[in-house]
Design an enzyme around this catalytic site. Structure first.
Site, PDB file in Angstrom:
ATOM      1  N   ASP A  36       0.892  -1.270  -0.040  1.00  0.00           N
ATOM      2  CA  ASP A  36      -0.090   0.023   0.099  1.00  0.00           C
ATOM      3  C   ASP A  36       1.109   1.234   0.142  1.00  0.00           C
ATOM      4  OD1 ASP A  36      -3.209   0.153   0.941  1.00  0.00           O
ATOM      5  OD2 ASP A  36      -1.908   2.134   0.945  1.00  0.00           O
ATOM      6  N   THR A  91     -11.601   3.111  -5.445  1.00  0.00           N
ATOM      7  CA  THR A  91     -12.145   3.718  -6.611  1.00  0.00           C
ATOM      8  C   THR A  91     -13.360   4.604  -6.381  1.00  0.00           C
ATOM      9  OG1 THR A  91     -13.648   1.578  -6.775  1.00  0.00           O
ATOM     10  CG2 THR A  91     -11.449   1.734  -8.412  1.00  0.00           C
ATOM     11  N   PRO A  92     -13.261   5.667  -5.538  1.00  0.00           N
ATOM     12  CA  PRO A  92     -14.210   6.699  -5.160  1.00  0.00           C
ATOM     13  C   PRO A  92     -15.029   7.313  -6.153  1.00  0.00           C
ATOM     14  CG  PRO A  92     -12.252   7.588  -4.526  1.00  0.00           C
ATOM     15  CD  PRO A  92     -11.619   6.382  -5.554  1.00  0.00           C
ATOM     16  N   THR A 131     -13.739  -2.287  -7.484  1.00  0.00           N
ATOM     17  CA  THR A 131     -15.173  -2.456  -8.411  1.00  0.00           C
ATOM     18  C   THR A 131     -14.898  -1.148  -9.436  1.00  0.00           C
ATOM     19  OG1 THR A 131     -16.498  -3.094  -6.392  1.00  0.00           O
ATOM     20  CG2 THR A 131     -17.509  -1.838  -8.179  1.00  0.00           C
ATOM     21  N   CYS A 275     -19.789   1.740  -0.958  1.00  0.00           N
ATOM     22  CA  CYS A 275     -20.095   1.285  -2.157  1.00  0.00           C
ATOM     23  C   CYS A 275     -21.340   1.568  -2.749  1.00  0.00           C
ATOM     24  CB  CYS A 275     -19.586  -0.333  -2.182  1.00  0.00           C
ATOM     25  SG  CYS A 275     -17.631  -0.359  -1.917  1.00  0.00           S
ATOM     26  N   LYS A 278     -21.849   4.993  -4.501  1.00  0.00           N
ATOM     27  CA  LYS A 278     -20.716   5.273  -5.546  1.00  0.00           C
ATOM     28  C   LYS A 278     -20.997   4.423  -6.725  1.00  0.00           C
ATOM     29  CE  LYS A 278     -16.653   2.682  -4.500  1.00  0.00           C
ATOM     30  NZ  LYS A 278     -16.804   1.731  -5.603  1.00  0.00           N
ATOM     31  N   LYS A 338     -23.051   0.149   9.315  1.00  0.00           N
ATOM     32  CA  LYS A 338     -23.693  -1.157   9.887  1.00  0.00           C
ATOM     33  C   LYS A 338     -23.293  -1.871  11.146  1.00  0.00           C
ATOM     34  CE  LYS A 338     -23.085  -4.887   7.523  1.00  0.00           C
ATOM     35  NZ  LYS A 338     -22.684  -5.923   6.256  1.00  0.00           N
TER      36      LYS A 338
HETATM   37  P1  NAD Z   1      -9.879   1.200   1.078  1.00  0.00           P
HETATM   38  O1  NAD Z   1      -9.934   2.744   0.584  1.00  0.00           O
HETATM   39  O2  NAD Z   1     -10.274   0.753   2.420  1.00  0.00           O
HETATM   40  O3  NAD Z   1      -8.466   0.612   0.408  1.00  0.00           O
HETATM   41  C1  NAD Z   1      -7.805   1.069  -0.769  1.00  0.00           C
HETATM   42  C2  NAD Z   1      -6.292   1.218  -0.314  1.00  0.00           C
HETATM   43  O4  NAD Z   1      -5.624   1.337  -1.614  1.00  0.00           O
HETATM   44  C3  NAD Z   1      -5.890   2.321   0.566  1.00  0.00           C
HETATM   45  O5  NAD Z   1      -5.221   1.846   1.521  1.00  0.00           O
HETATM   46  C4  NAD Z   1      -5.111   3.136  -0.346  1.00  0.00           C
HETATM   47  O6  NAD Z   1      -4.078   3.541   0.424  1.00  0.00           O
HETATM   48  C5  NAD Z   1      -4.420   2.089  -1.337  1.00  0.00           C
HETATM   49  N1  NAD Z   1      -4.121   2.722  -2.670  1.00  0.00           N
HETATM   50  C6  NAD Z   1      -4.386   3.522  -3.169  1.00  0.00           C
HETATM   51  N2  NAD Z   1      -3.603   3.986  -4.398  1.00  0.00           N
HETATM   52  C7  NAD Z   1      -2.599   2.981  -4.245  1.00  0.00           C
HETATM   53  C8  NAD Z   1      -1.630   2.812  -5.101  1.00  0.00           C
HETATM   54  N3  NAD Z   1      -1.225   3.547  -6.287  1.00  0.00           N
HETATM   55  N4  NAD Z   1      -0.786   1.998  -4.688  1.00  0.00           N
HETATM   56  C9  NAD Z   1      -0.941   1.187  -3.573  1.00  0.00           C
HETATM   57  N5  NAD Z   1      -1.873   1.273  -2.682  1.00  0.00           N
HETATM   58  C10 NAD Z   1      -2.818   2.401  -3.106  1.00  0.00           C
HETATM   59  O7  NAD Z   1     -10.941   0.686  -0.043  1.00  0.00           O
HETATM   60  P2  NAD Z   1     -11.577  -0.544  -0.071  1.00  0.00           P
HETATM   61  O8  NAD Z   1     -13.071  -0.517   0.869  1.00  0.00           O
HETATM   62  O9  NAD Z   1     -10.738  -1.803   0.243  1.00  0.00           O
HETATM   63  O10 NAD Z   1     -12.161  -0.753  -1.501  1.00  0.00           O
HETATM   64  C11 NAD Z   1     -11.416  -1.199  -2.531  1.00  0.00           C
HETATM   65  C12 NAD Z   1     -12.086  -1.629  -3.640  1.00  0.00           C
HETATM   66  O11 NAD Z   1     -12.617  -2.548  -3.565  1.00  0.00           O
HETATM   67  C13 NAD Z   1     -13.079  -0.373  -4.470  1.00  0.00           C
HETATM   68  O12 NAD Z   1     -13.119  -0.489  -5.736  1.00  0.00           O
HETATM   69  C14 NAD Z   1     -14.193  -0.951  -3.735  1.00  0.00           C
HETATM   70  O13 NAD Z   1     -15.537  -0.335  -4.385  1.00  0.00           O
HETATM   71  C15 NAD Z   1     -14.434  -2.408  -3.855  1.00  0.00           C
HETATM   72  N6  NAD Z   1     -14.990  -3.012  -3.085  1.00  0.00           N
HETATM   73  C16 NAD Z   1     -15.225  -2.856  -1.720  1.00  0.00           C
HETATM   74  C17 NAD Z   1     -15.713  -3.549  -0.572  1.00  0.00           C
HETATM   75  C18 NAD Z   1     -16.043  -3.172   0.711  1.00  0.00           C
HETATM   76  O14 NAD Z   1     -16.750  -3.794   1.574  1.00  0.00           O
HETATM   77  N7  NAD Z   1     -15.192  -2.050   1.406  1.00  0.00           N
HETATM   78  C19 NAD Z   1     -16.338  -4.663  -0.936  1.00  0.00           C
HETATM   79  C20 NAD Z   1     -16.484  -5.108  -2.523  1.00  0.00           C
HETATM   80  C21 NAD Z   1     -15.742  -4.188  -3.170  1.00  0.00           C
HETATM   81  C1  UGA Z   2     -22.465  -4.266  -0.014  1.00  0.00           C
HETATM   82  C2  UGA Z   2     -22.671  -5.587  -0.534  1.00  0.00           C
HETATM   83  O1  UGA Z   2     -23.706  -6.299   0.288  1.00  0.00           O
HETATM   84  C3  UGA Z   2     -21.563  -6.473  -0.925  1.00  0.00           C
HETATM   85  O2  UGA Z   2     -22.015  -7.653  -1.577  1.00  0.00           O
HETATM   86  C4  UGA Z   2     -20.550  -5.892  -1.762  1.00  0.00           C
HETATM   87  O3  UGA Z   2     -19.419  -6.521  -1.791  1.00  0.00           O
HETATM   88  C5  UGA Z   2     -20.136  -4.367  -0.937  1.00  0.00           C
HETATM   89  O4  UGA Z   2     -21.328  -3.504  -0.616  1.00  0.00           O
HETATM   90  C6  UGA Z   2     -19.412  -3.524  -1.829  1.00  0.00           C
HETATM   91  O5  UGA Z   2     -19.277  -3.605  -2.971  1.00  0.00           O
HETATM   92  O6  UGA Z   2     -18.791  -2.715  -1.105  1.00  0.00           O
HETATM   93  P1  UGA Z   2     -21.712  -3.491   2.664  1.00  0.00           P
HETATM   94  O7  UGA Z   2     -21.922  -2.175   2.147  1.00  0.00           O
HETATM   95  O8  UGA Z   2     -20.240  -4.081   2.992  1.00  0.00           O
HETATM   96  O9  UGA Z   2     -21.736  -4.748   1.514  1.00  0.00           O
HETATM   97  O10 UGA Z   2     -22.977  -3.965   3.780  1.00  0.00           O
HETATM   98  P2  UGA Z   2     -24.200  -4.355   3.461  1.00  0.00           P
HETATM   99  O11 UGA Z   2     -24.617  -5.414   4.500  1.00  0.00           O
HETATM  100  O12 UGA Z   2     -24.680  -4.632   1.935  1.00  0.00           O
HETATM  101  O13 UGA Z   2     -25.195  -3.213   3.903  1.00  0.00           O
HETATM  102  C7  UGA Z   2     -25.134  -1.757   3.284  1.00  0.00           C
HETATM  103  C8  UGA Z   2     -26.069  -0.933   3.861  1.00  0.00           C
HETATM  104  O14 UGA Z   2     -27.384  -1.393   3.638  1.00  0.00           O
HETATM  105  C9  UGA Z   2     -25.666  -0.789   5.301  1.00  0.00           C
HETATM  106  O15 UGA Z   2     -25.778   0.531   5.755  1.00  0.00           O
HETATM  107  C10 UGA Z   2     -27.025  -1.403   5.931  1.00  0.00           C
HETATM  108  O16 UGA Z   2     -27.362  -1.235   7.168  1.00  0.00           O
HETATM  109  C11 UGA Z   2     -28.290  -1.146   4.950  1.00  0.00           C
HETATM  110  N1  UGA Z   2     -29.150  -2.399   5.034  1.00  0.00           N
HETATM  111  C12 UGA Z   2     -28.794  -3.418   4.641  1.00  0.00           C
HETATM  112  C13 UGA Z   2     -30.550  -2.101   5.160  1.00  0.00           C
HETATM  113  O17 UGA Z   2     -30.582  -0.926   5.365  1.00  0.00           O
HETATM  114  N2  UGA Z   2     -31.508  -2.918   4.949  1.00  0.00           N
HETATM  115  C14 UGA Z   2     -31.255  -4.039   4.624  1.00  0.00           C
HETATM  116  O18 UGA Z   2     -32.125  -5.070   4.750  1.00  0.00           O
HETATM  117  C15 UGA Z   2     -29.829  -4.539   4.428  1.00  0.00           C
END
Ligand code: NAD
Ligand code: UGA
Length: 458
Positions: A36, A91-92, A131, A275, A278, A338
């Protein structure tokens, strides 16, 4: 020791950290490195206080770190020494220029692609874990394959479906693993190589493959469908409040239709998390880009209902508390988006806290895991915010409790003692419908659930 595969993940966040910890745990024969740009984050991953709260994650990291899981800031060496590279950078939503507020900001993604190109001395498989908008792999391929030095890159899409709070269970027992690739000989070989990793613990029928664009798009669509269910039930919750129906009863009756299913039908203050919003905005932007205005408007309404639901919660509070919150002390139970996570990104609690301050209320924020993030989110709101970890103590002297996160602990408190310690008349606004409303009412609270008739003593 020589390892069978050397795997790198760029991005040590909520996805990169847990995902790689699971691969390292299930596959001791592989060496997994997570890098990272943020040295504080890497230092935390290497400490006893890892940067993410996620049930079960501490144990996974303890079992693997230093054995076959490593965290580092040395991106260059990481790229050079590993042939399979996951990219899970953030990927904000873009905050500037064309597409601001809608499109995905791909700057971290593209920077990573350029680093992979610069430091690679051998061919690699590069895996989109972040994503991304559909067709991003094409841009990645164009950047990576721009030198003719015999080094080849195969780009795969392997979106992550874990939900925070249940990430370890989701990673261990996924509904499916999706791998998208080019359908060329090289692409299919790379696809197979990635499938082999998951096959260490995921059964074959759950590892599905597709063309690369379907895979990229499936991730956005999955999140859009999930969020759509929440907006659907939240929209109905507004109608229930007018019609004296109970949204929980409606959701149960509707959800028992096996074609609809019962999950994700909990009415709430709205969805949060980094997520859903966005990814839907990204989908809307893509649709508009392709001239599909009606499709874009349809998905945009999911976000608009979510905004409406949050604002409605504040309006209901105002109406219930005699149209003024000024000078009143309101306790927020829960700040995480959550339960079972400390993550507060896009948490509805941020919106609620800001709106309450606008109404000149004083707020007390309470959460078992998210107070550190809450302080950062509310920095600048000044002396009108107090932070108290313990829920019952946080409510002392308050006029109202707003329950914003469905932490299990809130179900099991001594509500009589809490009521006794509050200003009267005392109110509870249950933004998650998890409390025993009748019991709270019998104790003396005026109780306002979401999508159900309120129970009041007036
Ligand atoms: P995050 O912000 O927690 O982590 C991303 C990390 O990438 C950060 O620590 C940042 O410092 C690092 N980074 C950025 N640019 C970099 C570079 N050039 N080199 C090395 N490190 C670098 O984000 P996240 O929640 O882990 O999400 C990452 C991706 O996964 C996003 O596209 C998100 O949409 C997707 N995603 C997230 C979740 C989730 O539950 N958070 C679930 C499924 C998919
Ligand atoms: C969600 C998806 O569930 C994951 O499959 C996906 O990978 C992820 O986004 C992502 O791409 O980041 P997450 O956002 O971590 O996961 O959590 P969820 O359980 O989906 O809840 C999302 C929000 O919806 C929370 O604020 C939760 O409280 C709310 N929620 C969920 C409700 O208000 N009602 C419900 O019935 C379920």
């Amino acid at each position: 020791m020589t390892f069978k595969k050397n795997i790198l993940c760029i991005g040590a966040g909520y996805v990169g950290g847990p995902t790689m910890a699971m691969i390292a745990y299930k596959c001791p024969q592989y060496r997994v490195t997570v890098v990272d740009v943020n040295p504080d984050r890497i230092a935390a991953w290497n400490s006893d206080d890892i940067p993410i709260y996620e049930p079960g994650l501490d144990e996974l990291v303890a079992a693997t770190r230093g054995r076959n899981l490593f965290f580092s800031t040395d991106i260059e060496t990481g790229i050079r020494e590993n042939d399979i590279i996951f990219v899970s950078v953030n990927t904000p939503t873009k905050a500037f220029g064309l597409g601001a507020g809608m499109a995905a900001d791909l700057q971290h993604w593209e920077k990573t692609a350029r680093q992979i190109l610069e430091y690679s001395q051998s061919s690699k498989i590069v895996i989109e874990k972040s994503t991304l908008p559909v067709k991003t792999a094409l841009a990645m391929e164009r950047i990576l394959n721009c030198r003719e030095n015999g080094i080849c890159f195969d780009v795969l899409s392997n979106p992550e479906f874990l939900a925070e709070g249940s990430a370890i269970r989701d990673l261990e027992l996924p509904d499916r693993i999706l791998i998208g690739s080019r359908e060329t000989e090289r692409g299919l070989k790379a696809r197979q190589s990635l499938a082999e990793i998951y096959a260490n613990w995921v059964s074959e029928e759950k590892i599905i493959t597709s063309n690369i664009w379907s895979s990229e798009l499936s991730k956005l669509v999955s999140n859009a469908f999930l969020a759509q269910r929440i907006s659907s039930i939240n929209a109905i919750s507004a109608l229930c409040e007018k019609a004296e129906a109970d949204v929980t009863e409606v959701a149960r009756a509707v959800g028992m239709d096996s074609r609809i299913g019962s999950k994700f039908l909990n009415a709430s203050i709205g969805f949060g998390g980094s997520c859903f919003k966005k990814d839907i905005l990204n989908l809307v932007y893509l649709c508009r880009h392709y001239g599909l205005e009606e499709v874009a408007d349809y998905w945009d309404s999911v976000v608009r209902i979510n905004d409406y639901q949050q604002e409605r919660f504040i309006r209901n509070m105002l109406a219930a508390m005699f149209n003024t919150l000024a000078g009143k002390r309101i306790c927020l139970w829960g700040f995480a988006f959550k339960s079972n996570t400390g993550d507060t990104r896009e948490s509805p609690a941020i919106f609620v806290a800001r709106r309450l301050i606008e109404e000149r209320a004083e707020i007390v924020v309470s959460d078992p895991k998210a107070l550190k993030n809450a302080r950062l989110d509310l920095a600048g709101l000044g002396s009108k915010v107090d932070y108290v970890e313990e829920a019952a103590r946080a409510a002392e002297g308050c006029h109202a409790i707003a329950l914003l996160t469905e932490w299990d602990l809130y179900r099991h408190l001594d509500f009589q003692a809490i009521f006794d310690s509050m200003s009267k008349p005392a109110f509870i606004f249950d933004g998650r419908n998890i409390l025993d409303h009748r019991r709270c009412f019998d104790i003396g609270f005026n109780v306002y659930p979401v999508g159900k008739p309120p129970l009041t003593h007036f």
